[in-house]
Design an enzyme around this catalytic site. Structure first.
Site, PDB file in Angstrom:
ATOM      1  N   ARG A  69       0.918  -0.994  -0.023  1.00 33.96           N
ATOM      2  CA  ARG A  69       0.174  -0.147  -0.132  1.00 33.96           C
ATOM      3  C   ARG A  69       0.934   1.279   0.076  1.00 33.96           C
ATOM      4  O   ARG A  69       1.727   1.542   0.948  1.00 33.96           O
ATOM      5  CB  ARG A  69      -0.991   0.121   1.128  1.00 33.96           C
ATOM      6  CG  ARG A  69      -1.990   0.952   1.191  1.00 33.96           C
ATOM      7  CD  ARG A  69      -2.803   0.982   2.497  1.00 33.96           C
ATOM      8  NE  ARG A  69      -3.904   1.732   2.730  1.00 33.96           N
ATOM      9  CZ  ARG A  69      -4.112   2.391   3.886  1.00 33.96           C
ATOM     10  NH1 ARG A  69      -3.762   1.995   5.162  1.00 33.96           N
ATOM     11  NH2 ARG A  69      -5.041   3.047   3.782  1.00 33.96           N
ATOM     12  N   PHE A 106       4.228   1.011   8.585  1.00 30.84           N
ATOM     13  CA  PHE A 106       4.258   2.046   7.723  1.00 30.84           C
ATOM     14  C   PHE A 106       4.955   3.095   7.858  1.00 30.84           C
ATOM     15  O   PHE A 106       5.486   3.393   9.501  1.00 30.84           O
ATOM     16  CB  PHE A 106       2.764   2.632   7.714  1.00 30.84           C
ATOM     17  CG  PHE A 106       2.226   3.366   8.671  1.00 30.84           C
ATOM     18  CD1 PHE A 106       2.491   4.959   8.805  1.00 30.84           C
ATOM     19  CD2 PHE A 106       1.445   2.670   9.577  1.00 30.84           C
ATOM     20  CE1 PHE A 106       2.096   5.651   9.957  1.00 30.84           C
ATOM     21  CE2 PHE A 106       0.876   3.310  10.639  1.00 30.84           C
ATOM     22  CZ  PHE A 106       1.224   4.872  10.860  1.00 30.84           C
ATOM     23  N   LEU A 121      -2.958  10.678  13.169  1.00 28.58           N
ATOM     24  CA  LEU A 121      -2.655   9.253  13.558  1.00 28.58           C
ATOM     25  C   LEU A 121      -1.856   9.308  15.094  1.00 28.58           C
ATOM     26  O   LEU A 121      -1.973   8.209  15.549  1.00 28.58           O
ATOM     27  CB  LEU A 121      -1.501   8.848  12.424  1.00 28.58           C
ATOM     28  CG  LEU A 121      -2.070   8.595  11.110  1.00 28.58           C
ATOM     29  CD1 LEU A 121      -0.828   8.226  10.262  1.00 28.58           C
ATOM     30  CD2 LEU A 121      -3.224   7.688  10.936  1.00 28.58           C
TER      31      LEU A 121
END
Length: 168
Positions: free
Chosen positions: A51, A109, A118
């Site tokens: 991703r 990530f 986040l």
């Protein structure tokens, strides 16, 4: 050659180049141990970055390549180690990917820009120490409508360069 900073360092060799991450063992010892042990075992070897979202983040660490797989050294999932001291303030922050509180496994990530929304939701456990140009190249890769890279980019191998303190 990567010079030791006293913190654990992991070199990540990809199909487009190598980057090194420094792990924040003082803030997230369990998460760092998980990443170090998975790297030592070769768990991340030949795993794709599944991703990529331009100007947001690149995600990898799932051996199934789907974004739904991966296990930790502790079993299936483990708890977050979130601290107010660490924030997603810019590009190069290394965090655990999850599907909600306490669902950390093997996926991680790396941010491509500040991502303050986040903070408090994902365990920050390191940063890019060397090779940020490789992260930028990854972040600019063409993706399909599901954010999957059109051209596969793999982690060829993740190698512990400096294991840091013995207590890990």
């Amino acid at each position: 050659m990567v010079e030791s900073v006293g913190a654990p360092l992991v070199s990540v060799e990809t199909t487009i180049g190598t980057f090194t991450v420094e792990l924040y063992y003082k803030h997230a010892p369990k998460t760092c141990k998980n990443f170090l042990e998975l790297s030592k075992k070769g768990y991340y070897n030949n795993v794709v970055f599944h991703r990529i979202i331009k100007d947001f983040m690149i995600q990898g660490g799932d051996p199934t390549g789907t974004g739904r797989g991966g296990e930790s050294i502790y079993g299936k999932k483990f708890e977050d180690e979130i601290t107010r001291d660490l924030k997603h303030t810019g590009a190069g922050i290394l965090s655990m990917a999850n599907s909600g509180p306490g669902t950390n496994g093997s996926q991680f990530f790396i941010t491509l820009s500040p991502t303050p929304w986040l903070d408090g939701k994902h365990t920050i456990f390191g940063r890019v120490y060397e090779g940020m140009e490789i992260i930028k190249r990854l972040g600019a890769m063409q993706t399909d409508r599901m954010d999957k890279p059109v051209h596969e980019v793999k982690i060829l191998r993740a190698t512990v360069v400096d294991g840091g303190p013995e207590r890990l």
